[in-house]
Write a protein that holds these residues in place. Structure first.
Motif, PDB file in Angstrom:
ATOM      1  N   GLU A  23       0.821  -1.215   0.000  1.00  0.00           N
ATOM      2  CA  GLU A  23       0.000   0.000   0.000  1.00  0.00           C
ATOM      3  C   GLU A  23       0.852   1.261   0.000  1.00  0.00           C
ATOM      4  N   VAL A  81      -5.273   3.289  -0.627  1.00  0.00           N
ATOM      5  CA  VAL A  81      -6.194   2.283  -0.102  1.00  0.00           C
ATOM      6  C   VAL A  81      -7.586   2.441  -0.715  1.00  0.00           C
ATOM      7  N   GLU A  96     -10.429   0.543   5.220  1.00  0.00           N
ATOM      8  CA  GLU A  96      -9.196  -0.133   4.823  1.00  0.00           C
ATOM      9  C   GLU A  96      -7.976   0.624   5.359  1.00  0.00           C
ATOM     10  N   GLU A 103      -7.591  -0.135   9.045  1.00  0.00           N
ATOM     11  CA  GLU A 103      -7.061  -1.494   9.196  1.00  0.00           C
ATOM     12  C   GLU A 103      -5.571  -1.520   8.858  1.00  0.00           C
TER      13      GLU A 103
END
Lengths: 151, 151
Positions: free
Chosen positions: B91, B110, B115, B118
């Motif tokens: 990412e 993301v 997301e 997380e």
DNA sequence: CCAAAATTGATATATAATGCCAATAATATT
DNA sequence: AATATTATTGGCATTATATATCAATTTTGG
């Protein structure tokens, strides 16, 4: 946009000049449908273009500055004025509007500290309505990639 | 690295897939010397590669986060640990070491806010020795270019 | 002003892209 | 579930491009 399209995209992010034949092999297609998918991705604007990745230092721009800028006023005019001026500055490689307290984030490429100070003094401050400028300089790079994560 | 090389570079930043013949026309050379300069720039590592420019939203990653991270300790081990882990995170598109108070700057892509949370909870915090994380999200983009200024 | 080196341009060959058509696979319809 | 429709695919011929070679020209240093 299926998993084959995304794979085509990631392969082209890794190597934007890969031949269609190699690309086809990597995504398990024959050249014709692979090329047609590629052209469709370009047509739809998902592939926005292709670019060479250049070593900025060798080119003659060894200093990367990351700048956060807050404006004084947020009237439509002040904002448009700022954004129009920033778009025309060749040293500005990226400029984004941010959530949170800081209004703008910019990445700027210059030849050195003196050139950076001149850039801020002559190109940024004269725009007006600027409340604060917070500059950081890139010391070293841990990671840069053009490849998106597999999703 | 003369003005022709720099022009070749800027043309390839504008269009990484331009044919050698067109490139030669643009820089006022015949195809052969133009190709030889191009290959030399690649050989010397000044052209580091080529990449497709992709619309992240269409690909499925509509949220760009810009993150500033400070570490607790700056022992060689803590730093190496942090940097090694960050390099492996798909990412993370960019991560730089900065001058000034903030240690690291990262750009992360993301699918959404959930997301992102997380990602921070599962990928960043577990690295340990992190003092603070300051996240901003990209609201809009004023400018992005791959083309360096003419110097 | 001359010699050496680097750069350039033309040409021939190899490689790749592109357009076209038939075959296959996927999807929708009743 | 069978059939019609559509989308996608793969192979082939044509066109365009990249690449290697060599002679000519320009640039650079003494």
């Amino acid at each position: 946009m299926d998993s084959i399209d995304r794979k085509i995209i990631r392969e082209l992010q890794k190597n934007g000049r890969i031949t269609n034949q190699e690309l086809a092999t990597k995504v398990n297609l024959s050249p014709s449908p692979c090329l047609r998918r590629l052209k469709a991705l370009e047509e739809r604007g998902i592939i926005k273009g292709y670019s060479a990745v250049i070593d900025a230092k060798s080119y003659g721009l060894p200093l990367t500055a990351l700048i956060r800028i807050k404006l004084d006023r947020h009237s439509e005019d002040a904002v448009r004025q700022f954004e129009d001026r920033v778009r025309r500055l060749d040293e500005v490689i990226e400029c984004h509007v941010l959530t949170g307290a800081t209004d703008y984030f910019m990445k700027v490429l210059v030849a050195g500290l003196e050139e950076y100070e001149e850039f801020v003094r002559k190109q940024i401050h004269p725009i007006g309505d600027i409340n604060s400028i917070d500059s950081s300089f890139v010391y070293g790079t841990v990671k840069t990639t053009n490849v998106f994560p597999d999703i």
